[in-house]
Design a protein around this motif. Structure first.
Motif, short mmCIF file in Angstrom:
data_model
loop_
_atom_site.label_atom_id
_atom_site.label_comp_id
_atom_site.label_asym_id
_atom_site.label_seq_id
_atom_site.Cartn_x
_atom_site.Cartn_y
_atom_site.Cartn_z
N SER A 170 33.14 -9.24 -9.71
CA SER A 170 32.70 -10.40 -10.49
C SER A 170 32.13 -9.99 -11.84
CB SER A 170 31.66 -11.21 -9.71
OG SER A 170 30.56 -10.39 -9.34
N ASP A 171 31.53 -8.82 -11.92
CA ASP A 171 30.88 -8.37 -13.16
C ASP A 171 31.59 -7.20 -13.82
OD1 ASP A 171 28.88 -10.28 -12.84
OD2 ASP A 171 27.65 -8.94 -11.63
N GLY A 172 32.75 -6.83 -13.31
CA GLY A 172 33.49 -5.70 -13.86
C GLY A 172 33.29 -4.46 -13.01
N ILE A 173 34.34 -3.65 -12.90
CA ILE A 173 34.27 -2.47 -12.04
C ILE A 173 33.19 -1.49 -12.52
CG2 ILE A 173 36.04 -1.13 -13.27
CD1 ILE A 173 37.09 -0.28 -10.49
N ALA A 174 32.89 -1.51 -13.82
CA ALA A 174 31.86 -0.60 -14.34
C ALA A 174 30.49 -0.90 -13.76
CB ALA A 174 31.81 -0.68 -15.87
N SER A 175 30.24 -2.15 -13.41
CA SER A 175 28.98 -2.51 -12.76
C SER A 175 29.11 -2.54 -11.24
CB SER A 175 28.50 -3.89 -13.24
OG SER A 175 27.95 -3.82 -14.52
N ASP A 176 30.16 -3.20 -10.76
CA ASP A 176 30.26 -3.44 -9.32
C ASP A 176 30.51 -2.17 -8.53
OD1 ASP A 176 29.82 -6.23 -9.52
OD2 ASP A 176 31.88 -6.51 -10.17
N ALA A 177 31.29 -1.23 -9.07
CA ALA A 177 31.49 0.04 -8.37
C ALA A 177 30.18 0.82 -8.30
CB ALA A 177 32.56 0.87 -9.07
N ALA A 178 29.36 0.68 -9.35
CA ALA A 178 28.05 1.35 -9.33
C ALA A 178 27.14 0.74 -8.27
CB ALA A 178 27.38 1.25 -10.70
N HIS A 179 27.23 -0.58 -8.09
CA HIS A 179 26.44 -1.23 -7.03
C HIS A 179 26.84 -0.71 -5.66
CE1 HIS A 179 24.87 -3.75 -10.08
NE2 HIS A 179 25.81 -4.66 -10.08
N LEU A 180 28.14 -0.58 -5.43
CA LEU A 180 28.61 -0.09 -4.13
C LEU A 180 28.18 1.36 -3.92
CD1 LEU A 180 32.00 -0.80 -2.46
CD2 LEU A 180 31.13 1.53 -2.53
N ALA A 181 28.28 2.16 -4.96
CA ALA A 181 27.87 3.57 -4.84
C ALA A 181 26.39 3.68 -4.50
CB ALA A 181 28.17 4.32 -6.15
N ALA A 182 25.57 2.86 -5.16
CA ALA A 182 24.13 2.90 -4.90
C ALA A 182 23.81 2.46 -3.47
CB ALA A 182 23.39 2.03 -5.91
N ALA A 183 24.48 1.38 -3.01
CA ALA A 183 24.22 0.89 -1.66
C ALA A 183 24.65 1.90 -0.60
CB ALA A 183 24.95 -0.44 -1.44
N SER A 184 25.72 2.65 -0.88
CA SER A 184 26.25 3.62 0.08
C SER A 184 25.64 5.01 -0.08
CB SER A 184 27.77 3.72 -0.06
OG SER A 184 28.41 2.51 0.28
N LYS A 185 24.87 5.21 -1.16
CA LYS A 185 24.27 6.52 -1.44
C LYS A 185 25.34 7.61 -1.56
CE LYS A 185 19.81 5.45 0.71
NZ LYS A 185 20.09 4.01 0.90
N VAL A 186 26.38 7.29 -2.32
CA VAL A 186 27.47 8.23 -2.57
C VAL A 186 27.84 8.15 -4.05
CG1 VAL A 186 28.43 8.08 -0.24
CG2 VAL A 186 29.20 6.47 -2.01
N ARG A 187 28.80 8.96 -4.45
CA ARG A 187 29.33 8.92 -5.81
C ARG A 187 30.78 8.42 -5.77
NH1 ARG A 187 27.38 10.63 -10.33
NH2 ARG A 187 28.67 10.99 -12.19
N LEU A 188 31.10 7.45 -6.61
CA LEU A 188 32.47 6.99 -6.76
C LEU A 188 33.03 7.58 -8.05
CD1 LEU A 188 31.71 5.02 -4.49
CD2 LEU A 188 32.96 3.24 -5.74
N VAL A 189 34.18 8.19 -7.95
CA VAL A 189 34.89 8.70 -9.12
C VAL A 189 36.14 7.85 -9.29
CG1 VAL A 189 36.02 10.68 -10.20
CG2 VAL A 189 34.03 11.03 -8.70
N VAL A 190 36.20 7.09 -10.39
CA VAL A 190 37.28 6.13 -10.62
C VAL A 190 38.05 6.57 -11.87
CG1 VAL A 190 37.82 3.74 -11.24
CG2 VAL A 190 36.06 4.23 -9.52
N GLY A 191 39.37 6.66 -11.73
CA GLY A 191 40.24 7.00 -12.85
C GLY A 191 40.59 5.77 -13.66
N LEU A 192 40.15 5.70 -14.89
CA LEU A 192 40.43 4.53 -15.73
C LEU A 192 41.93 4.36 -15.98
CD1 LEU A 192 37.52 4.89 -18.31
CD2 LEU A 192 37.73 3.18 -16.51
N ASP A 193 42.65 5.47 -16.01
CA ASP A 193 44.09 5.38 -16.22
C ASP A 193 44.82 4.90 -14.97
OD1 ASP A 193 43.40 7.76 -14.90
OD2 ASP A 193 45.20 8.80 -15.60
N ARG A 194 44.11 4.80 -13.86
CA ARG A 194 44.72 4.29 -12.63
C ARG A 194 44.50 2.78 -12.45
NH1 ARG A 194 43.47 8.33 -7.56
NH2 ARG A 194 44.39 10.24 -8.40
#
Length: 338
Positions: free
Chosen positions: A223-247
């Motif tokens: 809803s707020d863009g992957i730049a924010s929402d993926a960070a929310h998921l990473a924080a909730a899961s206590k992990v790091r998400l690595v996302v390829g912008l070219d993907r």
């Protein structure tokens, strides 16, 4: 404008025409009483979302029918992100003095159309005077068991990161609504598709259920863009998400519109928001099962045993300047101005 009771009756008449269905819960008492009464199965998931005139939409660029549709669709997107089956909805409406009766009807028709498409029943709500038009929608979803619902907090190192659909369409649609001349180089159907992504998004309920069934460990709607929402998921899961912008799967027409607007397509896709697609993490061994989905999601990254979010460009550099929408931050772009 009608009196409060007359307006409520008008809205009920529209919302109860050709009802979408009963959903998974048994409805004992529906709209018109002091409260709705349902007998739900198993576990329930409940979410609230709102649209405020001047913050999320403007009446000079969005029809009232599209506002009604989007208010319900954005709330249902939260249920999709849990893998829940949508059931009931409740609508709170703030009515400004300049809202005409036919405009209130348009809102209700928009709500009804979205409800019908999603198989949801609108069982009640509330109406009040307000300085601007606003809608708050509460939605209730259901699942046979609580452990079949997917939270943001279960991603595991080694999982892959996937995204449904295409990104950037809603942000591009907003640019077109505000600056229609920029669509001169787009095919008419492409431009119309981008505007529709902004005005009448589709909650990914079927996709959410399919991802949950495939073993998704965590999920969130964009809803707020992957730049924010993926960070929310990473924080909730206590992990790091690595996302390829070219993907990132880009919406049709996004590259052309971005060039005409002097913007970067990948930035719109990552930060624009309101696509209401789903981002999920799934075990790598479940990747084959995802291919059986009606519209298989795109693999865009991986989960690591660390913390935070890395948005990585095609050349391997990390883009630290990208951020999504924040409801309380001052406007900084066309998307923020709604």
């Amino acid at each position: 404008m009608d009196s409060e009771l007359q307006l409520i009756e008008r809205l009920r008449a529209i919302l109860e025409q050709d009802p979408a269905g009963t959903g998974p819960a048994e409805v004992v008492i529906a709209s018109g009483d002091d409260a709705a009464v349902t007998v739900p199965p198993g576990a329930t998931a409940t979410s609230v979302d709102s649209l405020v005139e001047g913050v999320h939409f403007r009446r000079d660029t969005a029809s009232l029918r599209s506002v009604g549709h989007k208010a319900l669709a954005s709330a249902l997107s939260d249920l999709a992100a849990m893998g829940a089956e949508a059931g009931e909805a409740y609508v709170q409406l703030g009515v400004p003095g300049d809202l005409a009766e036919e405009e209130a009807d348009e809102l209700a028709w928009g709500l009804a159309g979205c409800a019908r498409g999603a198989g949801v029943r609108v069982l009640g709500g509330d109406v009040s005077r307000a300085p601007v038009l606003w809608l708050a929608v509460t939605v209730v979803g259901h699942a046979g068991r609580a452990d079949s619902l997917v939270s943001r907090g279960g991603a595991q190192p080694g999982d892959i990161v996937v995204v449904t659909g295409e990104l950037g369409g809603a942000a591009a649609g907003l640019v077109l609504l505000e600056r229609p001349e920029l669509g001169a180089g787009l095919a008419a159907e492409v431009a119309e598709g981008l505007r529709a992504r902004q005005l009448e998004p589709a909650p990914r309920l079927a996709e959410g259920a399919a991802l949950a069934a495939a073993g998704a460990t965590a999920m969130i709607d964009l809803s707020d863009g992957i730049a924010s929402d993926a960070a929310h998921l990473a924080a909730a899961s206590k992990v790091r998400l690595v996302v390829g912008l070219d993907r990132l799967p880009l919406a049709d027409g996004l590259e052309e519109l971005s060039t005409a607007a002097g913007m970067e397509a990948v930035e719109l896709a990552a930060t624009g928001g309101e696509d209401y697609e789903l981002l999920a993490t799934v075990p790598e061994e479940a990747a084959e099962a995802l291919k059986a989905m009606a519209a298989p999601p795109t693999v865009v990254g991986r989960v690591e045993d660390s913390a935070g979010l890395s948005l990585v460009a095609g050349d391997g550099t990390e883009r630290r300047n990208l951020r999504g929408f924040d409801q309380l931050r001052a406007p900084r772009s066309p998307r923020d101005r709604a």
